[in-house]
Design a protein around this motif. Structure first.
Motif, PDB file in Angstrom:
ATOM      1  N   CYS A  31      50.558  62.217   2.597  1.00 46.34           N
ATOM      2  CA  CYS A  31      51.973  62.289   3.596  1.00 46.34           C
ATOM      3  C   CYS A  31      52.718  60.835   3.400  1.00 46.34           C
ATOM      4  N   ILE A  32      51.939  59.796   3.185  1.00 42.36           N
ATOM      5  CA  ILE A  32      52.726  58.695   2.937  1.00 42.36           C
ATOM      6  C   ILE A  32      53.356  58.686   1.764  1.00 42.36           C
ATOM      7  N   SER A  33      53.006  59.226   0.650  1.00 41.14           N
ATOM      8  CA  SER A  33      53.620  59.441  -0.753  1.00 41.14           C
ATOM      9  C   SER A  33      55.023  60.061  -0.581  1.00 41.14           C
ATOM     10  N   CYS A  34      54.744  61.191   0.021  1.00 39.14           N
ATOM     11  CA  CYS A  34      55.697  62.335   0.332  1.00 39.14           C
ATOM     12  C   CYS A  34      57.037  61.641   1.227  1.00 39.14           C
ATOM     13  N   VAL A  35      56.624  60.779   2.282  1.00 38.93           N
ATOM     14  CA  VAL A  35      57.699  60.273   3.086  1.00 38.93           C
ATOM     15  C   VAL A  35      58.407  59.340   2.301  1.00 38.93           C
ATOM     16  N   GLU A  36      57.518  58.292   1.695  1.00 40.62           N
ATOM     17  CA  GLU A  36      58.163  57.074   0.986  1.00 40.62           C
ATOM     18  C   GLU A  36      58.998  57.736  -0.404  1.00 40.62           C
ATOM     19  N   SER A  37      58.662  58.704  -0.714  1.00 39.40           N
ATOM     20  CA  SER A  37      59.434  59.509  -1.831  1.00 39.40           C
ATOM     21  C   SER A  37      60.962  59.716  -1.343  1.00 39.40           C
ATOM     22  N   VAL A  38      60.838  60.593  -0.142  1.00 41.32           N
ATOM     23  CA  VAL A  38      61.966  61.212   0.469  1.00 41.32           C
ATOM     24  C   VAL A  38      62.855  60.039   0.920  1.00 41.32           C
ATOM     25  N   ILE A  39      62.302  58.983   1.455  1.00 40.22           N
ATOM     26  CA  ILE A  39      63.125  57.738   2.004  1.00 40.22           C
ATOM     27  C   ILE A  39      63.710  57.133   0.675  1.00 40.22           C
ATOM     28  N   GLN A  40      63.178  57.128  -0.280  1.00 39.13           N
ATOM     29  CA  GLN A  40      63.711  56.862  -1.727  1.00 39.13           C
ATOM     30  C   GLN A  40      64.911  57.710  -1.956  1.00 39.13           C
ATOM     31  N   ASP A  41      64.897  58.872  -1.983  1.00 35.86           N
ATOM     32  CA  ASP A  41      66.137  59.724  -2.171  1.00 35.86           C
ATOM     33  C   ASP A  41      67.460  59.349  -1.243  1.00 35.86           C
ATOM     34  N   ILE A  42      66.957  59.172   0.281  1.00 37.32           N
ATOM     35  CA  ILE A  42      67.867  58.890   1.054  1.00 37.32           C
ATOM     36  C   ILE A  42      68.594  57.893   0.683  1.00 37.32           C
ATOM     37  N   LEU A  43      68.103  56.785   0.344  1.00 33.26           N
ATOM     38  CA  LEU A  43      68.680  55.407   0.147  1.00 33.26           C
ATOM     39  C   LEU A  43      69.498  55.734  -1.260  1.00 33.26           C
ATOM     40  N   GLU A  44      69.061  56.391  -2.098  1.00 34.95           N
ATOM     41  CA  GLU A  44      69.763  56.667  -3.390  1.00 34.95           C
ATOM     42  C   GLU A  44      70.885  57.472  -3.217  1.00 34.95           C
ATOM     43  N   GLN A  45      70.749  58.737  -2.404  1.00 34.86           N
ATOM     44  CA  GLN A  45      71.729  59.663  -2.453  1.00 34.86           C
ATOM     45  C   GLN A  45      72.705  59.562  -1.483  1.00 34.86           C
ATOM     46  N   CYS A  46      72.256  59.045  -0.161  1.00 37.29           N
ATOM     47  CA  CYS A  46      72.944  58.768   0.957  1.00 37.29           C
ATOM     48  C   CYS A  46      73.308  57.451   1.184  1.00 37.29           C
ATOM     49  N   GLN A  47      73.648  56.733   0.422  1.00 43.15           N
ATOM     50  CA  GLN A  47      73.775  55.303   0.583  1.00 43.15           C
ATOM     51  C   GLN A  47      74.465  54.809   1.665  1.00 43.15           C
ATOM     52  N   ASN A  48      75.597  55.209   1.825  1.00 42.92           N
ATOM     53  CA  ASN A  48      76.554  54.669   3.038  1.00 42.92           C
ATOM     54  C   ASN A  48      76.753  55.728   3.921  1.00 42.92           C
ATOM     55  N   ARG A  49      75.857  56.854   3.809  1.00 44.16           N
ATOM     56  CA  ARG A  49      76.273  57.965   4.939  1.00 44.16           C
ATOM     57  C   ARG A  49      75.375  57.748   6.235  1.00 44.16           C
ATOM     58  N   ILE A  50      76.088  58.138   7.090  1.00 42.68           N
ATOM     59  CA  ILE A  50      75.298  57.822   8.593  1.00 42.68           C
ATOM     60  C   ILE A  50      74.275  58.923   8.844  1.00 42.68           C
ATOM     61  N   ASP A  51      74.475  60.148   8.670  1.00 46.92           N
ATOM     62  CA  ASP A  51      73.479  60.917   9.047  1.00 46.92           C
ATOM     63  C   ASP A  51      72.565  61.700   7.695  1.00 46.92           C
ATOM     64  N   SER A  52      71.548  61.765   7.859  1.00 48.35           N
ATOM     65  CA  SER A  52      70.836  62.594   6.504  1.00 48.35           C
ATOM     66  C   SER A  52      69.559  63.250   6.997  1.00 48.35           C
ATOM     67  N   VAL A  53      69.399  64.535   6.433  1.00 50.37           N
ATOM     68  CA  VAL A  53      67.976  65.057   6.611  1.00 50.37           C
ATOM     69  C   VAL A  53      67.440  65.472   4.948  1.00 50.37           C
ATOM     70  N   THR A  54      66.312  65.239   5.079  1.00 53.00           N
ATOM     71  CA  THR A  54      65.648  65.449   3.719  1.00 53.00           C
ATOM     72  C   THR A  54      64.193  65.969   3.608  1.00 53.00           C
TER      73      THR A  54
END
Length: 657
Positions: free
Chosen positions: A89-112
């Protein structure tokens, strides 16, 4: 909670095939415009994300938090699919957070949504500039689809019929909240289709929404999947409030309790024949012989079934004894756990002073440890304490039926010999009053934490008033009856004086007034009139105490509500704000003072419902109404002379100081 051995074997055998088809399984959607690179939104999100992965496993698979001041305040939550393993679970959440920071850099809302490719655990992460907690959120949606299509020679008409039936079953099962679990909205199903050996489906909603909202969210996911990617060999749709997926392999960690075998198409009727069977020697057995055989087999099956039940009962009894108790059914058929007195004596070391957590008006609470290492809080009622047989049975009966993350959980009871004992979950931190009214501890309660505590209390009351199968009026709300767990999540406690209502009854009267002076609504104190608005009044007083850091009874001659009202009329509501909070968002705190004053209005019909309070807490755009004068601002003598059956600090003890 891990997967069963059978499921793990099934998963392992199919994993290599799956990974050949899929290198990455994730879906991300960025929305809501862009935030300024010089704003604090980005750093706030980064700081919030830094602890999100560990927080979600520490809170049972779902965690929400917020950080910062408006308009750069960030709200985020994470959810792991039920059956997750901690590190996965920890690994999955950390991986998803990395995707948000890379692909939604300056976007306000995100769901991943994503999956840990090695552990194959699913998780969902959402971030936004507005709170989504408790609200049905359908946007932005995200999706994943298998790269492979269903073979064109398959009978798609038959497949769609079977698939639709499976989706409906899974959706209905997922929306039936299992209140014993934080991840309460969940269902996983395996079905054997006519032209596919196995089809797997999983649906889950975030635990903060209602059952009906869960149905709506999952229904939208299924509809969009069929509209946009129908014909693929698996896929998924995700929204901030839920996710749905299906495939031709089992998902890791999912427990497929619902296994459906789709019946084969009916055969054409054969010509009617006389009922008979031919044995190996060619001798025909008539109808009477068939009946005899059926009877024998029925008896055998019944004996096997009875034997299975007895074995199962023995195992369950052994399990309960190991954990300290045995099941007991009351007159209503409600099952609860009756603890053995010897077990509790051992768990608490004979109720030793070293294990004492606290003492209240009705008894003493001790920390205990069962044989399996589970920690419990044991409330040993004092003889002649005032909590009689009626209150004891009332509390046991109610709490065994109420399960919510913001309500203290009753594990069982014991009434052997002359002992009357209640056993609760062990709540790691002390009651809220020991923090709010302590000059050193109060400094630890930041505004963000106090806001979350207020919101949690409101959700617990909303569950009691509207969302549970029962309708409960607590009648004794005060900060000493709010417990804080290890993550400082609030839990409403002490249901000894709670009142059960029929779902269609909104108000009742009683001649027996029970509660704590200063928290009781005027119509209840003076006339014995009970309603959900009685609890709303108590909630309002607590809210003002949390904001001010002052006890209600400190304001002799008027009470905190009347004092706050005078400052509100003067245009100086900030006077009551705790000095520790002066650096926090002033307007947001004043808004909660306004909500508190609405809750303590003298006219009960003018007070809001807890659902309205939740809506106001979760929205930055809805205009909160202006309050009227609170109760007792001009009628204190009547208040002081009222005769009250007091129910003083009972659950302060369920804490570890």
């Amino acid at each position: 909670m891990g997967a069963s051995p059978t499921l793990m074997i099934m998963f392992t055998s199919s994993l290599l095939l799956v990974l050949q088809k899929l290198e990455v399984v994730n879906a991300i959607e960025c929305a809501g415009g862009y935030f300024n690179g010089n704003s604090s939104y980005g750093p706030n999100r980064q700081n919030l994300f830094s602890t999100l992965a560990k927080k979600v496993v520490g809170n049972g698979g779902f965690y929400n938090a917020s950080l910062g001041k408006s308009p750069d305040r960030v709200h985020a939550f994470a959810l792991c699919a039920r059956g997750y393993e901690r590190q996965a679970c920890i690994s999955c959440v950390e991986s998803v957070i990395q995707d948000i920071l890379e692909q939604c850099q300056n976007r306000i809302d995100s769901v991943t949504w994503g999956e840990d490719k090695e552990k194959m655990v699913s998780c969902l992460v959402s971030s936004s500039n507005h709170s989504t907690l408790g609200n049905l959120e359908l946007t932005p949606p995200a999706r994943y689809e298998s790269p492979n299509s269903i073979e064109p020679w398959k009978n798609m008409t038959l497949f769609e019929q079977e698939w639709n039936a499976m989706a409906n079953r899974t959706l209905e099962a997922a929306a039936e909240a299992e209140t014993s679990s934080v991840l309460q909205y969940y269902s996983a199903e395996k079905a054997e289709f006519t032209e596919f050996p196995n089809v797997y489906m999983l649906m889950q909603c975030t635990p903060d929404i209602t059952s009906q909202d869960c149905k709506t969210c999952l229904g939208e996911c299924v509809t969009l999947f069929k509209e946009q990617v129908w014909g693929k060999q698996g896929g998924a749709f995700f929204r901030p409030s839920c996710f749905f997926r299906w495939d031709l392999y089992a998902f890791h960690g999912a427990t497929f309790d619902n296994i459906t075998r789709v019946p084969a198409p009916p055969r054409p009727p054969a010509q009617e024949k006389k009922s008979s069977i031919t044995d190996e020697k060619g001798i025909r057995i008539g109808e009477s012989g068939i009946i005899a055989i059926v009877v024998v087999f029925t008896v055998i099956i019944l004996l096997v079934f009875v034997g299975f039940i007895k074995v199962h009962a023995r195992r369950r009894k052994s399990h309960n004894i190991f954990n300290g108790g045995a099941e007991y059914s009351d007159s209503d058929g409600q099952y609860m756990l009756r603890f053995d007195l010897g077990m509790l004596l051992t768990a608490t070391n004979e109720f030793s002073p070293e294990n004492k957590l606290g003492q209240g008006g009705f008894g003493t609470v001790y920390k205990g440890t069962l044989f399996n290492g589970k920690e419990i809080a044991v409330k040993r009622l004092t003889k002649g304490s005032g909590q009689g047989d009626i209150e004891f049975k009332n509390e046991v009966s109610l709490l065994t039926r109420l399960q919510h993350r913001n309500l203290v959980k009753l594990l069982g009871f014991c009434n052997e010999e002359d002992e009357v004992i209640l056993v609760y979950e062990f709540v790691r931190n002390s009651s809220l009053d020991s923090f709010i009214f302590d000059d050193e501890k109060r400094s630890l309660l930041t505004w963000e934490l106090r806001y979350r505590i207020i919101e949690g209390i409101a959700r617990g009351l909303l569950y009691l008033h509207e969302d549970s199968q029962l309708k409960i009026i607590h009648r004794d709300l005060k900060l000493s009856n709010i417990l804080l767990d290890a993550e400082m999540n609030p839990k409403v406690a002490d249901f000894g004086t709670a009142r059960l209502f029929d779902t269609d009854v909104t108000r009742a009267e009683t001649k027996r007034i029970a509660g704590t002076r200063g928290y009781m609504a005027p119509e209840y104190l003076n006339h014995g009139q009970i309603s959900a608005k009685s609890d709303v009044y108590g909630f309002g007083v607590m809210l003002l105490e949390i904001i001010s850091g002052e006890r209600n009874k400190r304001f002799e001659g008027e009470g905190l509500a009347a004092f706050a009202w005078k400052r509100w009329v003067e245009g100086k509501p900030e006077i009551i704000i705790d000095p520790f909070l002066m650096e926090h968002p002033r307007n947001e705190i004043i808004k909660l003072i306004q909500i508190g004053l609405l809750c303590v209005q003298e006219n009960a019909t003018k007070r809001p419902t807890m659902s309205s309070v939740i809506t106001w807490l979760g929205s930055e755009t809805i205009i909160v109404p202006l309050p009227n004068a609170p109760a007792f601002s001009g009628s204190l003598p009547q208040f002081e002379s009222a005769t009250i059956a007091m129910n003083e600090d009972v659950f302060t003890e369920l804490s570890c100081r």
